[in-house]
Design a protein around this motif. Structure first.
Motif, PDB file in Angstrom:
ATOM      1  N   PRO A 140       1.628 -12.289 -11.280  1.00  0.00           N
ATOM      2  CA  PRO A 140       1.568 -13.214 -12.409  1.00  0.00           C
ATOM      3  C   PRO A 140       0.142 -13.521 -12.817  1.00  0.00           C
ATOM      4  O   PRO A 140      -0.804 -13.343 -12.051  1.00  0.00           O
ATOM      5  CB  PRO A 140       2.259 -14.472 -11.865  1.00  0.00           C
ATOM      6  CG  PRO A 140       2.006 -14.418 -10.393  1.00  0.00           C
ATOM      7  CD  PRO A 140       2.068 -12.956 -10.035  1.00  0.00           C
ATOM      8  N   PHE A 141      -0.004 -13.980 -14.036  1.00  0.00           N
ATOM      9  CA  PHE A 141      -1.295 -14.459 -14.526  1.00  0.00           C
ATOM     10  C   PHE A 141      -1.651 -15.720 -13.737  1.00  0.00           C
ATOM     11  O   PHE A 141      -0.904 -16.683 -13.724  1.00  0.00           O
ATOM     12  CB  PHE A 141      -1.196 -14.778 -16.012  1.00  0.00           C
ATOM     13  CG  PHE A 141      -2.521 -15.080 -16.664  1.00  0.00           C
ATOM     14  CD1 PHE A 141      -3.195 -14.100 -17.367  1.00  0.00           C
ATOM     15  CD2 PHE A 141      -3.094 -16.347 -16.578  1.00  0.00           C
ATOM     16  CE1 PHE A 141      -4.408 -14.361 -17.978  1.00  0.00           C
ATOM     17  CE2 PHE A 141      -4.299 -16.623 -17.174  1.00  0.00           C
ATOM     18  CZ  PHE A 141      -4.963 -15.636 -17.875  1.00  0.00           C
ATOM     19  N   MET A 142      -2.793 -15.687 -13.075  1.00  0.00           N
ATOM     20  CA  MET A 142      -3.218 -16.822 -12.252  1.00  0.00           C
ATOM     21  C   MET A 142      -4.501 -17.417 -12.833  1.00  0.00           C
ATOM     22  O   MET A 142      -5.482 -16.714 -13.019  1.00  0.00           O
ATOM     23  CB  MET A 142      -3.468 -16.373 -10.806  1.00  0.00           C
ATOM     24  CG  MET A 142      -2.239 -15.878 -10.099  1.00  0.00           C
ATOM     25  SD  MET A 142      -2.648 -15.260  -8.443  1.00  0.00           S
ATOM     26  CE  MET A 142      -3.308 -16.770  -7.699  1.00  0.00           C
ATOM     27  N   ALA A 172     -12.452 -20.900  -0.242  1.00  0.00           N
ATOM     28  CA  ALA A 172     -11.437 -20.577   0.759  1.00  0.00           C
ATOM     29  C   ALA A 172     -10.041 -20.896   0.238  1.00  0.00           C
ATOM     30  O   ALA A 172      -9.092 -20.127   0.445  1.00  0.00           O
ATOM     31  CB  ALA A 172     -11.709 -21.340   2.048  1.00  0.00           C
ATOM     32  N   GLU A 173      -9.911 -22.021  -0.462  1.00  0.00           N
ATOM     33  CA  GLU A 173      -8.617 -22.384  -1.038  1.00  0.00           C
ATOM     34  C   GLU A 173      -8.176 -21.346  -2.059  1.00  0.00           C
ATOM     35  O   GLU A 173      -7.010 -20.940  -2.105  1.00  0.00           O
ATOM     36  CB  GLU A 173      -8.703 -23.759  -1.692  1.00  0.00           C
ATOM     37  CG  GLU A 173      -7.392 -24.222  -2.317  1.00  0.00           C
ATOM     38  CD  GLU A 173      -7.517 -25.569  -3.013  1.00  0.00           C
ATOM     39  OE1 GLU A 173      -6.491 -26.044  -3.536  1.00  0.00           O
ATOM     40  OE2 GLU A 173      -8.625 -26.134  -3.045  1.00  0.00           O
ATOM     41  N   SER A 174      -9.126 -20.882  -2.899  1.00  0.00           N
ATOM     42  CA  SER A 174      -8.799 -19.869  -3.891  1.00  0.00           C
ATOM     43  C   SER A 174      -8.388 -18.563  -3.229  1.00  0.00           C
ATOM     44  O   SER A 174      -7.415 -17.924  -3.634  1.00  0.00           O
ATOM     45  CB  SER A 174     -10.003 -19.628  -4.810  1.00  0.00           C
ATOM     46  OG  SER A 174     -10.265 -20.763  -5.604  1.00  0.00           O
ATOM     47  N   PHE A 175      -9.129 -18.145  -2.201  1.00  0.00           N
ATOM     48  CA  PHE A 175      -8.770 -16.922  -1.481  1.00  0.00           C
ATOM     49  C   PHE A 175      -7.358 -17.026  -0.904  1.00  0.00           C
ATOM     50  O   PHE A 175      -6.578 -16.066  -0.952  1.00  0.00           O
ATOM     51  CB  PHE A 175      -9.755 -16.647  -0.348  1.00  0.00           C
ATOM     52  CG  PHE A 175     -11.168 -16.383  -0.791  1.00  0.00           C
ATOM     53  CD1 PHE A 175     -11.442 -15.752  -1.999  1.00  0.00           C
ATOM     54  CD2 PHE A 175     -12.239 -16.759   0.008  1.00  0.00           C
ATOM     55  CE1 PHE A 175     -12.741 -15.507  -2.410  1.00  0.00           C
ATOM     56  CE2 PHE A 175     -13.548 -16.519  -0.383  1.00  0.00           C
ATOM     57  CZ  PHE A 175     -13.799 -15.892  -1.594  1.00  0.00           C
ATOM     58  N   ASN A 176      -7.038 -18.190  -0.362  1.00  0.00           N
ATOM     59  CA  ASN A 176      -5.716 -18.385   0.240  1.00  0.00           C
ATOM     60  C   ASN A 176      -4.612 -18.351  -0.807  1.00  0.00           C
ATOM     61  O   ASN A 176      -3.523 -17.813  -0.559  1.00  0.00           O
ATOM     62  CB  ASN A 176      -5.682 -19.704   1.018  1.00  0.00           C
ATOM     63  CG  ASN A 176      -6.560 -19.664   2.254  1.00  0.00           C
ATOM     64  OD1 ASN A 176      -6.843 -18.599   2.798  1.00  0.00           O
ATOM     65  ND2 ASN A 176      -7.003 -20.828   2.705  1.00  0.00           N
ATOM     66  N   ILE A 177      -4.880 -18.929  -1.976  1.00  0.00           N
ATOM     67  CA  ILE A 177      -3.897 -18.893  -3.065  1.00  0.00           C
ATOM     68  C   ILE A 177      -3.655 -17.455  -3.500  1.00  0.00           C
ATOM     69  O   ILE A 177      -2.509 -17.016  -3.697  1.00  0.00           O
ATOM     70  CB  ILE A 177      -4.382 -19.739  -4.261  1.00  0.00           C
ATOM     71  CG1 ILE A 177      -4.371 -21.228  -3.905  1.00  0.00           C
ATOM     72  CG2 ILE A 177      -3.519 -19.478  -5.497  1.00  0.00           C
ATOM     73  CD1 ILE A 177      -5.029 -22.117  -4.941  1.00  0.00           C
ATOM     74  N   MET A 178      -4.740 -16.704  -3.644  1.00  0.00           N
ATOM     75  CA  MET A 178      -4.624 -15.305  -4.047  1.00  0.00           C
ATOM     76  C   MET A 178      -3.835 -14.504  -3.022  1.00  0.00           C
ATOM     77  O   MET A 178      -2.948 -13.715  -3.373  1.00  0.00           O
ATOM     78  CB  MET A 178      -6.023 -14.708  -4.241  1.00  0.00           C
ATOM     79  CG  MET A 178      -6.793 -15.333  -5.386  1.00  0.00           C
ATOM     80  SD  MET A 178      -8.573 -15.050  -5.275  1.00  0.00           S
ATOM     81  CE  MET A 178      -8.654 -13.307  -5.595  1.00  0.00           C
ATOM     82  N   THR A 220      -0.126 -15.372  -3.150  1.00  0.00           N
ATOM     83  CA  THR A 220       0.520 -14.805  -4.332  1.00  0.00           C
ATOM     84  C   THR A 220       0.766 -13.314  -4.158  1.00  0.00           C
ATOM     85  O   THR A 220       1.867 -12.811  -4.438  1.00  0.00           O
ATOM     86  CB  THR A 220      -0.340 -15.053  -5.579  1.00  0.00           C
ATOM     87  OG1 THR A 220      -0.494 -16.466  -5.773  1.00  0.00           O
ATOM     88  CG2 THR A 220       0.307 -14.457  -6.822  1.00  0.00           C
ATOM     89  N   LEU A 221      -0.234 -12.597  -3.673  1.00  0.00           N
ATOM     90  CA  LEU A 221      -0.071 -11.153  -3.482  1.00  0.00           C
ATOM     91  C   LEU A 221       0.977 -10.851  -2.422  1.00  0.00           C
ATOM     92  O   LEU A 221       1.741  -9.893  -2.551  1.00  0.00           O
ATOM     93  CB  LEU A 221      -1.404 -10.507  -3.113  1.00  0.00           C
ATOM     94  CG  LEU A 221      -2.502 -10.548  -4.183  1.00  0.00           C
ATOM     95  CD1 LEU A 221      -3.703  -9.716  -3.745  1.00  0.00           C
ATOM     96  CD2 LEU A 221      -1.994 -10.069  -5.541  1.00  0.00           C
ATOM     97  N   SER A 222       1.034 -11.676  -1.379  1.00  0.00           N
ATOM     98  CA  SER A 222       2.039 -11.438  -0.327  1.00  0.00           C
ATOM     99  C   SER A 222       3.446 -11.600  -0.870  1.00  0.00           C
ATOM    100  O   SER A 222       4.386 -10.948  -0.396  1.00  0.00           O
ATOM    101  CB  SER A 222       1.808 -12.388   0.854  1.00  0.00           C
ATOM    102  OG  SER A 222       2.162 -13.724   0.516  1.00  0.00           O
TER     103      SER A 222
END
Length: 287
Positions: A223-225, A254-260, A263-265
């Motif tokens: 999705p568009f994030m 770190a929060e952004s990396f975790n969100i990404m 989402t990919l998972s």
């Protein structure tokens, strides 16, 4: 070597975003992965711990993989001066401005530096996540390019092709790119549709058609994030990311990396990606 390469049907398809998210996701899964981009053109550079310059995107990808940023992750950096010239950085140090001799450089000193960087990564990491540049279907560049299929062949890794749904024309972009790849078509083992807005189930027919027509597995629809706070080179404006991330704290990144990663998972066939990385059988099974 074990790994994958993320290429795009065009500039702005979200290659940097996908690589960054995969670096965090795979690291969370216990895999020691290293990001790599052989040549990056970027006005935004990052100064490594030993005073060398690499592109910001590779520095962020290193952070996502919980690594210290090192020059072997981006051996060639081009910093644009104006429309027709760039400063050339080799292994983190400026060596010249681009001239008519740059193509000769890429096929001699440049490709040797890339090979040494890849060999270092192969010795010290479990896998590499390589980012391409622009599109691999620029047939006028096939003989001299050192950032797309040439690098996939040098590293001998499979390719995942990323297409931008938000711009429109993503099906044509995928099919057209594959048609122009020649024998390198066989190296493409997966497709990701990126930046989809709305109900993803509405894209199911497009996914089936793509697999049926191309014979290449669609790994997912992302999705568009717009909630991540990192400066992504491929789509700064549309994702609302900052050009300079210097004011972001490590906690915000770190929060952004975790969100990404999360989402990919949820969106991608991660087991298939792991099989690609480990060079296991990934033939597309009939539906």
């Amino acid at each position: 070597m074990n790994g994958i390469m993320i290429q795009g049907t065009s500039s702005g398809s979200g290659k940097s975003f996908i690589v960054t998210g995969l670096c965090r996701l795979l690291n969370d899964m216990g895999l020691r992965v290293c990001p790599f981009k052989s040549q990056n053109m970027s006005s935004n550079s990052f100064i490594t711990h030993d005073g060398l310059e690499i592109a910001v995107a590779q520095a962020l990808q290193a952070q996502a993989a919980r690594l210290v940023s090192e020059v072997f992750m981006n051996p060639i950096l081009l910093k644009p001066c104006h429309d027709q010239s760039s400063e050339v950085f080799l292994n983190g140090r400026k060596i010249a401005d681009t001239t008519a001799g740059y193509r000769h450089f890429t096929q001699t000193t440049g490709i040797e530096a890339i090979r040494k960087a890849l060999a270092h990564i192969a010795r010290n990491f479990e896998a590499v996540i390589i980012e391409g540049a622009g599109s691999p279907a620029e047939v006028n560049l096939n003989l001299t390019e050192i950032v797309n299929m040439r690098i996939a062949r040098e590293a001998d890794v499979p390719v995942i092709l990323v297409a931008d749904v938000d711009r429109g024309g993503s099906l044509a972009a995928v099919v057209g790119t594959l048609e122009l790849l020649g024998s390198d078509h066989e190296r493409v083992k997966g497709i990701i549709f990126n930046m989809f807005r709305g109900d993803i189930s509405l894209f199911n027919d497009a996914v089936k058609w793509t697999e049926d027509y191309t014979g290449v597995k669609v790994l997912g629809v992302v999705p568009f994030m717009k909630d991540t706070k990192i400066p992504e080179e491929d789509s700064l404006i549309r994702r609302g990311a900052k050009i300079n991330g210097g004011h972001d704290t490590s906690a915000t990144l770190a929060e952004s990396f975790n969100i990404m990663a999360k989402t990919l998972s949820e969106c991608l066939d991660v087991d298939y990606i792991l099989r690609l990385i480990r060079r296991e059988d990934t033939k597309l099974q009939p539906q």
